[in-house]
Design a protein around this motif. Structure first.
Motif, PDB file in Angstrom:
ATOM      1  N   GLU A  58       0.841  -1.208   0.000  1.00 29.67           N
ATOM      2  CA  GLU A  58       0.000   0.000   0.000  1.00 29.67           C
ATOM      3  C   GLU A  58       0.869   1.248   0.000  1.00 29.67           C
ATOM      4  OE1 GLU A  58      -2.925  -0.019   3.099  1.00 29.67           O
ATOM      5  OE2 GLU A  58      -4.190  -1.439   2.023  1.00 29.67           O
ATOM      6  N   TYR A  59       1.974   1.209   0.757  1.00 31.09           N
ATOM      7  CA  TYR A  59       2.904   2.339   0.792  1.00 31.09           C
ATOM      8  C   TYR A  59       3.464   2.609  -0.606  1.00 31.09           C
ATOM      9  CZ  TYR A  59       7.277   4.796   1.850  1.00 31.09           C
ATOM     10  OH  TYR A  59       8.319   5.682   1.861  1.00 31.09           O
ATOM     11  N   LYS A  62       0.664   4.138  -2.876  1.00 30.87           N
ATOM     12  CA  LYS A  62       0.379   5.568  -2.663  1.00 30.87           C
ATOM     13  C   LYS A  62       1.515   6.439  -3.177  1.00 30.87           C
ATOM     14  CE  LYS A  62      -3.348   4.335  -0.622  1.00 30.87           C
ATOM     15  NZ  LYS A  62      -3.975   3.269  -1.387  1.00 30.87           N
ATOM     16  N   ALA A  65       1.176   6.674  -6.882  1.00 26.05           N
ATOM     17  CA  ALA A  65       0.093   7.607  -7.218  1.00 26.05           C
ATOM     18  C   ALA A  65       0.552   9.052  -7.050  1.00 26.05           C
ATOM     19  CB  ALA A  65      -1.120   7.335  -6.328  1.00 26.05           C
ATOM     20  N   LEU A  66       1.290   9.339  -5.966  1.00 24.13           N
ATOM     21  CA  LEU A  66       1.788  10.684  -5.717  1.00 24.13           C
ATOM     22  C   LEU A  66       2.689  11.143  -6.855  1.00 24.13           C
ATOM     23  CD1 LEU A  66       1.982  13.071  -3.760  1.00 24.13           C
ATOM     24  CD2 LEU A  66       3.912  11.935  -2.691  1.00 24.13           C
ATOM     25  N   PHE A  69       0.588  12.277  -9.737  1.00 24.06           N
ATOM     26  CA  PHE A  69      -0.045  13.586  -9.590  1.00 24.06           C
ATOM     27  C   PHE A  69       0.973  14.692  -9.708  1.00 24.06           C
ATOM     28  CE2 PHE A  69      -4.355  12.881  -9.114  1.00 24.06           C
ATOM     29  CZ  PHE A  69      -4.544  11.709  -8.427  1.00 24.06           C
ATOM     30  N   ARG A  70       2.169  14.446  -9.134  1.00 24.25           N
ATOM     31  CA  ARG A  70       3.191  15.482  -9.179  1.00 24.25           C
ATOM     32  C   ARG A  70       3.677  15.730 -10.592  1.00 24.25           C
ATOM     33  NH1 ARG A  70       6.843  13.645  -4.402  1.00 24.25           N
ATOM     34  NH2 ARG A  70       6.215  15.054  -2.753  1.00 24.25           N
TER      35      ARG A  70
END
Lengths: 204, 249
Positions: A58-59, A62, A65-66, A69-70
């Motif tokens: 999960e880490y 995420k 995903a970050l 977005f960045r």
């Protein structure tokens, strides 16, 4: 007892994992999905310490995903694999994660790929790989029957052969498996292979 | 007055925090931005000051997504915006990791506003020079929201709002013309508000639309031009109708 294996075919990569969650002699559940959809075109099949498995994957999910977005574009499979390995390596000499990962992905430019990442941060790009006791059977079977550029049907037939072998030859064989595939259309569940069905769990 | 505007942590005798007010001035000099909430859609529009000939305009994105279901537009110091947006994006993922759920629009607005407030009460720092318009859909109820934050760290929800250059005229326009809309009507309302203060044309405005199903979508220049043409046509017929002598008494 956990078995995770996968292979690369013609324009796709496939991973299969057993679905039993075991604690000592007790089987908590036999429909635990151990293959996480990391992003639209990546799959992470993980085995090992169950707390670490969920926490670590999960880490990674995420953080992937970050990044997207960045930067406005997704990570490549190779970059995600290297990032994952880096996190395992950093934690190794302090607080290691006991998680073995097969990372399968599809990139538009380079096609399908499979990465073998073990708990001490080994990273290999492979055509076929396996973890767990099941690997003793799967790797031999895949060595015999795998060839590059297999079709989905051929690959599934090989995956089924491996599952049959594990079920019949491994002393504490997991009864159920989940198979997921990733290709140009994305990462998705392909099928379950169940020989033991859990009673329905009411939704939380 | 000059003695009370040096440090952010000093109140003036009449209760002002001058640094915060100066930050609001910086916002007023920034590009115009407008946000409108519809029943099933939220629209953000930003003025695009003419880009230099050699500049790659694609690298100057003024409307950004913080997560799949949240978008942000801002007016003011763009470098400060980068820092705030980065922190907000991290918070969105961190929230997902710890509670396995997406943030609500209110949560992330409160977080951003909280950050902006922190910098009005610390030593040796200056406030962020930007106001943000944050839009999104509540992940549980599917209700669309529009929030605004400013350099003082206050935030509130709005049906429609504007910030940046000439925000007062845009807000006046919105107050006069706002009604519950959906879909294309909401987009038109947002663009009409922007056109009050910006030269018309797809080249000068950037518009993004968020729906529950499709997330954030940036409108193409051609699309914006088409809507602008529609608006101009409507304005023209309205003018003509006004000028024409009434048929009935």
């Amino acid at each position: 007892m956990e078995c995770v294996f996968g292979l690369v075919g013609n324009g796709f990569a496939i991973v299969a994992a057993d679905t039993s969650a075991v604690h000592s002699i007790l089987v908590h559940k036999s429909n635990e999905d151990k293959i996480m959809v990391l992003d639209s075109h990546k799959l992470v099949a993980a085995s090992g310490e169950s707390g670490d498995r969920v926490q670590f994957t999960e880490y990674i999910q995420k953080n992937v995903a970050l990044y997207q977005f960045r930067n406005g574009i997704p990570l490549t499979t190779a970059a995600a694999a290297n990032f994952t390995r880096g996190e395992l390596a950093t934690a190794l000499r302090k607080n290691p994660y006991f998680v073995n990962i097969l990372l399968a992905g599809y990139d538009k430019e380079t096609g399908p790929s499979l990465y073998y990442i073990d708990y001490i941060a080994t990273l290999h790009k492979v055509d076929k790989g396996a973890f767990g006791y099941g690997s003793y059977f799967c790797l031999s079977l895949m060595d015999r029957h795998y060839h590059s550029g297999m079709t989905v049907d051929e690959a599934i037939a090989l995956v089924d052969k491996c599952i049959m072998e594990i079920r019949s030859r491994l002393v504490v064989a997991p009864p159920n498996f989940v198979i997921k595939i990733v290709d140009k259309d994305g990462a998705r569940e392909y099928a379950w292979r169940e020989s033991v069905k859990d009673t329905a769990v009411p939704a939380a | 007055m000059a003695r009370y505007d040096r440090a952010i942590t000093v109140f003036s005798p009449d209760g002002h925090l001058f640094q915060v007010e100066y930050a609001l001035e910086a916002v007023r000099k920034g590009n115009a931005a407008v946000g409108v909430r519809g029943t099933d859609i939220v629209v953000l529009g930003v003025e695009k000051k003419s880009t230099a000939k050699l500049q790659d305009s694609r690298s100057v994105r003024k409307i950004v997504s913080l997560d799949d279901h949240i978008a942000l537009a801002c007016a003011g110091l763009k470098a400060d915006a980068r820092v705030l947006i980065n922190k907000a994006r991290i918070e969105c993922q961190s929230h997902r990791l710890t509670v396995e759920d997406r943030v609500t629009v209110e949560y992330i607005t409160r977080y951003i506003a909280g950050l902006q407030q922190k910098y009005t009460q610390s030593g040796g720092v200056r406030p962020f020079g930007l106001s943000t318009l944050i839009v999104g859909f509540d992940p549980y109820t599917g209700v669309p929201s529009l929030y605004q934050t400013d350099p003082s760290g206050t935030f509130s929800a709005w049906k429609a709002n504007a910030t940046g250059r000439n925000s007062n005229s845009m807000r006046e326009f919105l107050e006069k013309n706002y009604k519950e809309t959906s879909g294309q009507e909401t987009i038109k309302l947002a663009i009409r508000a922007l056109l009050e203060v910006v030269e018309s044309g797809g080249k000068n405005i950037e518009v993004a639309v968020m729906t529950k199903e499709h997330g954030l979508r940036q409108l193409e220049e051609a699309e914006i031009d088409a809507i602008v043409a529609e608006i101009e046509a409507e304005k023209a017929t309205a003018e003509a109708a006004k000028k024409a002598p009434p048929k009935e008494t």
